[in-house]
Design an enzyme around this catalytic site. Structure first.
Site, mmCIF file in Angstrom:
data_model
loop_
_atom_site.group_PDB
_atom_site.id
_atom_site.type_symbol
_atom_site.label_atom_id
_atom_site.label_comp_id
_atom_site.label_asym_id
_atom_site.label_seq_id
_atom_site.Cartn_x
_atom_site.Cartn_y
_atom_site.Cartn_z
ATOM 1 N N SER A 1 0.806 -1.032 -0.140
ATOM 2 C CA SER A 1 -0.039 -0.063 0.317
ATOM 3 C C SER A 1 0.839 1.395 0.121
ATOM 4 O O SER A 1 0.238 2.354 0.022
ATOM 5 C CB SER A 1 -1.090 0.131 1.067
ATOM 6 N N LYS B 1 0.447 3.385 -2.958
ATOM 7 C CA LYS B 1 -0.722 4.291 -3.031
ATOM 8 C C LYS B 1 -0.552 5.833 -3.052
ATOM 9 O O LYS B 1 -1.113 6.251 -3.860
ATOM 10 C CB LYS B 1 -1.468 3.949 -2.307
ATOM 11 N N TYR C 1 -3.890 -2.525 -10.257
ATOM 12 C CA TYR C 1 -3.595 -2.503 -8.859
ATOM 13 C C TYR C 1 -2.706 -3.248 -8.081
ATOM 14 O O TYR C 1 -2.012 -3.281 -7.165
ATOM 15 C CB TYR C 1 -5.117 -2.428 -7.858
ATOM 16 N N TYR D 1 -4.411 4.048 8.286
ATOM 17 C CA TYR D 1 -5.818 3.632 8.488
ATOM 18 C C TYR D 1 -6.424 3.658 9.688
ATOM 19 O O TYR D 1 -6.304 4.866 10.153
ATOM 20 C CB TYR D 1 -5.724 2.020 8.149
ATOM 21 N N VAL E 1 1.160 -3.533 3.845
ATOM 22 C CA VAL E 1 1.174 -4.988 4.577
ATOM 23 C C VAL E 1 2.522 -5.739 4.231
ATOM 24 O O VAL E 1 2.825 -7.032 4.932
ATOM 25 C CB VAL E 1 0.070 -5.734 4.329
HETATM 26 O O1 DON Z 1 -5.043 -4.900 -1.394
HETATM 27 C C1 DON Z 1 -4.424 -5.713 -0.531
HETATM 28 O O2 DON Z 1 -4.793 -5.999 0.401
HETATM 29 C C2 DON Z 1 -2.720 -5.257 -0.472
HETATM 30 N N1 DON Z 1 -2.235 -5.410 -1.687
HETATM 31 C C3 DON Z 1 -2.188 -4.119 0.265
HETATM 32 C C4 DON Z 1 -3.007 -3.694 1.454
HETATM 33 C C5 DON Z 1 -2.114 -3.079 2.348
HETATM 34 O O3 DON Z 1 -0.728 -3.006 2.173
HETATM 35 C C6 DON Z 1 -2.655 -2.109 3.632
HETATM 36 N N2 DON Z 1 -1.537 -1.622 4.198
HETATM 37 N N3 DON Z 1 -1.280 -1.697 5.415
#
Ligand code: DON
Length: 303
Positions: free
Chosen positions: A63, A66, A188, A239, A257
């Protein structure tokens, strides 16, 4: 204190916490990463990088990507994207379907997954290949043409993306997606699977500390949009723990993540930390502790 002394002192301070938290396992390609890895890098305004620990080991930025897709969209048009997404903290998990339904398909902010999908949709319309556009930006700003997508992680997430597919379809059901759902999801997923090390990531984000100016001096974002992007990171970038993060660290930041966190000290420097073990909100446990220790040691927060 010199920059290198700062990163070494932070590394030493949080060493007992290395390995804390749980590695994300809902994306199988991330589950095997050693939780005891830890890296920290600081990029100075002139692009010089100071690192400690595993700062030269590439990890999945997830993320954190983003921030860069949003920067590209804002660089094209400061206002258009805000007609499709909000900019309020979510107070909910980053992949909440419930909140998206409550908000009638207008994601709460650009960093929850639904909001990032809308940003990717906008960038797909603008460029035709948003993950390549993000990759090009990262390569150019980091000064490293070898930054790339980890195809194994991309494939692994693509096979387990039911929740993101549900979010994308829900957004589309409210008429807030312009491209085909699968094309947006593919882009994405590819963007999230970009792998890079802390040094390159810290350097690539330098424009956020330089009020929108790229490494070569050209402008990526207006001064005002750079301020707004930093503000959105502060309020939404971690978040449902954005409040606690602002309280402890006091810097604009974006987590992923994969265990990375990018943080910005406007006018001064950017930081990238990596520790794969996550807290219950999906933010790196050791990374958060390192940024807390950094602002405590230096007094460099935005407050
Ligand atoms: O879409 C997802 O769930 C992962 N590719 C990215 C989520 C993420 O990194 C949330 N961050 N902490």
């Amino acid at each position: 204190m010199q920059y290198q002394q700062i990163v070494d002192a932070v590394h030493a301070k949080i060493a007992p916490l290395i390995g804390c938290g749980r590695v994300a396992d809902y994306i199988p390609g991330l589950a095997g990463v050693d939780p005891r890895r830890f890296g920290l890098a600081l990029a100075a305004p002139d692009g010089a990088v100071y690192g400690a620990g595993d700062w030269q080991t590439a990890f999945s930025i997830q993320s954190v990507s983003k921030v860069f897709s949003l920067a590209l969209v804002l660089g094209h048009d400061s206002d258009a994207i805000w007609r499709r997404i909000g900019r309020e903290p979510s107070g909910s998990p980053f992949n909440s379907l419930h909140q998206l339904e409550q908000d009638r398909g207008v994601p709460r902010n650009p960093f929850v997954n639904a909001g990032a999908l809308v940003v990717v949709d906008e960038l797909l319309t603008l460029t035709g290949d948003p993950s390549l556009a993000v990759l090009d930006l990262l390569r150019a700003e980091a000064g490293n043409p070898a930054v790339t997508i980890d195809e194994q992680v991309a494939k692994s997430e693509a096979g387990h993306r039911h929740r993101n597919a549900a979010l994308a379809h829900l957004v589309a059901s409210y008429g807030n997606l312009t491209n085909p759902v699968d094309a947006v999801l593919d882009q994405y997923t590819a963007q999230c699977a970009i792998a890079m090390n802390c040094g390159d990531l810290a350097r690539a984000a330098g424009f956020l500390a330089r009020h929108g100016l790229r490494t070569g001096g050209s402008r990526l974002l207006s001064r005002s949009d750079a301020k707004r992007l930093n503000a959105t990171m502060l309020t939404c970038g971690t978040y449902d723990s954005a409040g606690e993060f602002a309280y402890r660290v006091g810097l604009p930041a974006k987590s992923g993540v994969g265990g990375g966190i990018l943080a910005v000290v406007p006018n001064r420097c950017t930081l990238a930390v990596w520790g794969p073990g996550l807290d219950e909100c999906g933010n790196s446990c050791a990374g958060r502790a390192a940024l807390d220790a950094f602002t405590t040691l230096t007094g460099w927060s935005v407050f």
